[in-house]
Motif scaffolding. Structure first.
Motif, short mmCIF file in Angstrom:
data_model
loop_
_atom_site.label_atom_id
_atom_site.label_comp_id
_atom_site.label_asym_id
_atom_site.label_seq_id
_atom_site.Cartn_x
_atom_site.Cartn_y
_atom_site.Cartn_z
N PRO A 122 40.16 -24.24 -2.58
CA PRO A 122 39.43 -23.73 -3.78
C PRO A 122 37.98 -23.77 -3.25
CG PRO A 122 40.11 -26.13 -4.02
CD PRO A 122 40.84 -25.49 -2.76
N GLU A 123 37.65 -24.17 -2.08
CA GLU A 123 36.32 -24.06 -1.56
C GLU A 123 36.53 -24.17 -0.05
OE1 GLU A 123 34.22 -27.91 -2.77
OE2 GLU A 123 35.05 -29.04 -1.16
N THR A 124 35.63 -23.70 0.74
CA THR A 124 35.64 -23.66 2.20
C THR A 124 35.11 -25.10 2.63
OG1 THR A 124 33.46 -22.65 2.40
CG2 THR A 124 35.47 -21.41 2.17
N ALA A 125 34.33 -25.71 2.00
CA ALA A 125 33.75 -26.92 2.68
C ALA A 125 34.46 -27.91 3.02
CB ALA A 125 33.06 -27.66 1.34
N GLN A 126 35.86 -28.25 2.60
CA GLN A 126 36.70 -29.31 3.24
C GLN A 126 37.25 -28.70 4.50
OE1 GLN A 126 36.90 -32.09 1.48
NE2 GLN A 126 35.73 -31.34 -0.15
N GLY A 178 34.03 -17.54 3.72
CA GLY A 178 35.55 -17.23 3.61
C GLY A 178 35.94 -17.30 2.20
N LYS A 179 37.35 -16.89 2.01
CA LYS A 179 37.96 -16.75 0.72
C LYS A 179 38.38 -18.27 -0.01
CE LYS A 179 39.01 -12.25 0.18
NZ LYS A 179 38.99 -11.28 -0.98
N SER A 180 38.00 -18.06 -0.97
CA SER A 180 38.54 -19.49 -1.86
C SER A 180 39.00 -18.99 -3.05
CB SER A 180 37.08 -20.13 -2.36
OG SER A 180 36.64 -20.88 -1.22
N PHE A 181 39.78 -19.64 -3.70
CA PHE A 181 40.71 -19.37 -4.94
C PHE A 181 40.78 -20.28 -6.04
CE2 PHE A 181 42.35 -17.79 -0.75
CZ PHE A 181 42.73 -16.19 -1.19
N ARG A 182 40.48 -20.01 -7.25
CA ARG A 182 40.58 -20.88 -8.22
C ARG A 182 41.22 -20.16 -9.25
NH1 ARG A 182 34.55 -23.67 -7.93
NH2 ARG A 182 34.73 -24.00 -5.75
N ASN A 183 42.14 -20.91 -9.97
CA ASN A 183 42.73 -20.50 -11.12
C ASN A 183 41.81 -20.67 -12.65
OD1 ASN A 183 44.85 -19.09 -12.76
ND2 ASN A 183 46.29 -20.92 -12.45
N ILE A 224 32.52 -9.52 -11.04
CA ILE A 224 32.87 -10.35 -10.16
C ILE A 224 32.03 -11.70 -10.14
CG2 ILE A 224 33.29 -8.49 -8.48
CD1 ILE A 224 30.52 -8.22 -7.46
N PHE A 225 31.21 -11.89 -11.31
CA PHE A 225 30.53 -13.37 -11.26
C PHE A 225 31.23 -14.45 -11.14
CE2 PHE A 225 29.19 -16.91 -13.35
CZ PHE A 225 27.69 -17.18 -12.74
N ARG A 226 32.66 -14.51 -11.79
CA ARG A 226 33.83 -15.45 -11.85
C ARG A 226 35.06 -14.82 -11.71
NH1 ARG A 226 32.13 -18.68 -15.55
NH2 ARG A 226 31.43 -20.13 -14.18
N SER A 227 35.64 -15.11 -10.61
CA SER A 227 36.87 -14.48 -10.29
C SER A 227 37.93 -15.50 -9.75
CB SER A 227 36.69 -13.16 -9.19
OG SER A 227 35.95 -13.57 -8.50
N ARG A 228 38.95 -14.81 -9.47
CA ARG A 228 40.12 -15.97 -9.29
C ARG A 228 40.16 -16.23 -7.59
NH1 ARG A 228 43.23 -14.80 -14.55
NH2 ARG A 228 42.70 -16.41 -15.70
N GLU A 229 39.65 -14.92 -7.04
CA GLU A 229 40.06 -15.04 -5.48
C GLU A 229 38.42 -14.53 -5.16
OE1 GLU A 229 42.60 -12.55 -3.72
OE2 GLU A 229 41.63 -12.16 -1.96
N PHE A 230 37.55 -15.23 -4.47
CA PHE A 230 36.17 -14.82 -4.20
C PHE A 230 35.84 -15.44 -2.92
CE2 PHE A 230 34.66 -19.32 -5.03
CZ PHE A 230 35.78 -19.74 -5.70
N GLU A 231 34.59 -15.12 -2.28
CA GLU A 231 34.30 -15.62 -1.12
C GLU A 231 33.09 -16.52 -1.14
OE1 GLU A 231 34.29 -13.22 2.80
OE2 GLU A 231 34.62 -11.54 1.44
#
Ligand code: GAP
Length: 516
Positions: free
Chosen positions: A227-231, A256-261, A269-276
Motif C-alpha cells: 500500500p506504500e513504497t516506504a516499507q 513505484g506502484k502502490s495499491f489501496r482498496n 486520478i486523484f484517488r485511485s486503487r492502483e497508483f504510483e
C-alpha cells in the motif's frame, strides 16, 4: 473554491487526446483504476524523471532503490498496516453506496442534491422554500432524504432553521444532519447520493489488497500488494548502508506502484486503487530531525514551483496533534487547489525512529546505525517526503489548462513546463504535396528526435495543426515552407506567446535544446 467545469474539461481532454483512459473501458471500466495513454505516459514519466533527477542525481545524500511490490507478510505486521490500515466506512442502506466516514460531509458538499439546495439558498428566501425544494427538485435529486420523504414532519424538527438563513451560527454539519432527521426528530447524516439516513458508526475494512503466491490455492502463501513504497526502503536500510558505506544523514528514494482498496475513488486520478508514489526516507541523527524536517518541507514545496506550478494554488498544511500517528513528531502536507478544493499532493512526516525499531523488533535483526567515529549505536530518525505521481500529474494537468480567445475563437493550450511537456517539438510541413518541403521537414525531424521528443504531422492545414499541438502542450512548432527551401530557414512558433521567428536549419537543434 470549486471549479467542476475545469475538472470536466481536463478529464475530457485527457480522453480525447490520449493522456488518461478508464481501465478496461470496453468492459464497462474498472472503478478506481486508470490507464495512461501515449501522451499521459510521457507526462507522468517526465514528472518521475524530474523528481529522480532533483532528488537523487542532483544531490549527494540520496540514493535510489527499486524494491518489489510483493513483500514478506511480516513487513506489514511490523509496519502496523496489517492491523490498522483502514478507513472506517458507512454503507447507505438504500442505495448501497459506500462512503468514508471522515469524508461524508465533503461528499455531501459536492453532491448534486446539496449543490442544488445551496444554489437556491444563495438568494434570500423565506423558510418555506425548503418545503418547496423538497416537493420539487429534491424529489428526483435526493428521493430518500427525510425532508423529501416527509417534508412537513422533518421541517417541523428543523426548529431553528430560519436562524441558519440569517447567517446565524448553524454549522454546515448540523444543518445537513437536520435535513436527515428521522421520525423521532433525531438528526442523521444523509447519504450524499440519495439522501437516506446513514448509520452513525463506521465499519473498518483493511485497505490492503491481497493475493497469493504459489501454484496450489489451498497452500498458497497470502501476500499483500504494497500500500506504500516506504516499507521497501526500511527493510533495505542495512543493505543500502552496508553496500554504499553511507554516513548519516542520507536518504533512500524510490518510485513505484502502490495499491489501496479505497472506499471512495472520486476525482479521476486523484484517488485511485492502483497508483504510483515517489517516496524518500531520509535518515538522520535524532537531534537533527527537526532541522531536516523543515528543510524537506521547503525542498519539496520548491520542487513543485520549479516545475511551474502556480504558487497561489500551493500551500502548506501542518497536521494538528490529533491527526498525527502516536510516534510522529510532525507532519505537513503540501496542498494544491484542485478544481474540487484544497487537497493533499504530498505529505512530509517526521516519523521518529518508529519504523526501523518496529522492523528490528519483528525481524530480530539489528537495524541500528553505528557512528564510524564514536562507535555509538542508535536508531536513526526518519523524515519522509511522500508524494503521488498520479496526483502530481493531475495537479500539473489542471494547472496547465488554459483557454484563450484568439481572433474570435477559443484556443485551448496546455502550458506545461518544457521539462514536463509530453511532446517538445512538432515539425510541420506547410504544404504536404510539396516533395521538397516534406523531405526537409522529415530530415529535420529525424535529426531532432535523436535527443528531443518530437512528432511530424501533415494531416491538416497549418492553423489546425498549431491548435492540435497547443492542446497537448507541445512547446515549439517548427514549420517548413517554400522559403525554407531557398533560404534554409524555418519558422519556430512558441506555444505560450504564439510568437514566430525564423531560425536557420543549421542552428535549429541547438536553439531548441537551449530552451527545453
Ligand atoms: N508512506 C507514507 C504514505 O504512503 P500517504 O499520505 O498515505 O503516505 C502519500 O500517501 C502520497 O501518496 C499522498 O500524498 C498521495 O500523493 C499519494 N496517494 C496516497 N493514496 C493515494 C491514492 N489512493 N491514489 C492516488 N494517490 C495516492
Amino acid at each position: 473554491m470549486h471549479t467542476p467545469d475545469l475538472m470536466e474539461k481536463v478529464i475530457s481532454l485527457c480522453k480525447r487526446r490520449g493522456f488518461v483512459f478508464q481501465s478496461s473501458e470496453i468492459y464497462g471500466g474498472l472503478n478506481g483504476v486508470f490507464d495512461y495513454g501515449p501522451l499521459g505516459v510521457e507526462l507522468k514519466r517526465n514528472l518521475k524523471n524530474a523528481w529522480w533527477q532533483a532528488m537523487i542525481h542532483h544531490r549527494d545524500d540520496v540514493v535510489g532503490l527499486d524494491s518489489g511490490i510483493l513483500m514478506h507478510s511480516m513487513v506489514w505486521k511490523a509496519s502496523g498496516h496489517a492491523d490498522s490500515f483502514s478507513d472506517p466506512f458507512v454503507k447507505c442502506p438504500a442505495c448501497s453506496r459506500h462512503f468514508r466516514l471522515d469524508k461524508v460531509f465533503e461528499e455531501i458538499q459536492t453532491s448534486p442534491w446539496f449543490q442544488a439546495l445551496a444554489k437556491s439558498m444563495e438568494k434570500p428566501q423565506d423558510a418555506g422554500f425548503l418545503l418547496r425544494w423538497a416537493k420539487g427538485p429534491g424529489k428526483s435529486l435526493a428521493p430518500n432524504l427525510s425532508l423529501v420523504k416527509d417534508p412537513e414532519v422533518t421541517f417541523s424538527y428543523i426548529a431553528d432553521l430560519h436562524l441558519a438563513f440569517k447567517g446565524a451560527t448553524l454549522k454546515f454539519e448540523d444543518f445537513v444532519r437536520r435535513l436527515g432527521s428521522d421520525d423521532r426528530g433525531i438528526a442523521h447524516t444523509p447519504c450524499p447520493n440519495c439522501g437516506a439516513s446513514l448509520p452513525d458508526e463506521g465499519v473498518a475494512a483493511n485497505l490492503m489488497l491481497k493475493t497469493s503466491l504459489g501454484p496450489v490455492e489451498e497452500t498458497a502463501e497470502k501476500v499483500y500488494l504494497r500500500p506504500e513504497t516506504a516499507q521497501g526502503i526500511f527493510v533495505n536500510f542495512t543493505n543500502v548502508l552496508d553496500s554504499t558505506h553511507r554516513k548519516l544523514p542520507f536518504g533512500i528514494a524510490q518510485t513505484g506502484k502502490s495499491f489501496r482498496n479505497e472506499v471512495t475513488t472520486k476525482n479521476f486520478i486523484f484517488r485511485s486503487r492502483e497508483f504510483e508514489q515517489m517516496e524518500i526516507e531520509y535518515f538522520c541523527r535524532p537531534e537533527q530531525a527537526e532541522k531536516f524536517y523543515q528543510e524537506w518541507i521547503e525542498t519539496r514545496f520548491n520542487w513543485y514551483l520549479s516545475l511551474g506550478l502556480n504558487q497561489e494554488k500551493l500551500r502548506h498544511r501542518m497536521h494538528a496533534n490529533d491527526e498525527l500517528a502516536h510516534y510522529a513528531a510532525g507532519c505537513t502536507d503540501i496542498e494544491y487547489l484542485f478544481p474540487f478544493g484544497w487537497s493533499e499532493l504530498e505529505g512530509i512526516a517526521n516519523r521518529g525512529d518508529y519504523d526501523l525499531k518496529q522492523h528490528a523488533k519483528f525481524s530480530g535483526k539489528d537495524l541500528q546505525y553505528q557512528d564510524p567515529v564514536t562507535n555509538e549505536k542508535f536508531y536513526p530518525h526518519v523524515i519522509e517526503p511522500s508524494g503521488g505521481c498520479d496526483r502530481g500529474t493531475l495537479a500539473f494537468l489542471v494547472d496547465a489548462y488554459h483557454e484563450e480567445v484568439v481572433k474570435d475563437s477559443t484556443r485551448v493550450v496546455m502550458k506545461f513546463h518544457p521539462k514536463l511537456a509530453p511532446i517538445k517539438v512538432a515539425v510541420l510541413p506547410l504544404l504536404k504535396k510539396n516533395d521538397g518541403i516534406v523531405a526537409l521537414a522529415k530530415k529535420i525531424k529525424s535529426e531532432l528526435q535523436k535527443d528531443i521528443v518530437c512528432v511530424y504531422d501533415d494531416s491538416a492545414a497549418i492553423g489546425k495543426l498549431y491548435r492540435r499541438q497547443d492542446e497537448v502542450g507541445t512547446v515549439f512548432c517548427v514549420t517548413v515552407d517554400v522559403q525554407s527551401l531557398e533560404d534554409g530557414q524555418v519558422t519556430v512558433r512558441h506555444r505560450d506567446t504564439m510568437l514566430q521567428e525564423r531560425i536557420s536549419v543549421e542552428r535549429l537543434h541547438q536553439y531548441l535544446k537551449e530552451r527545453l
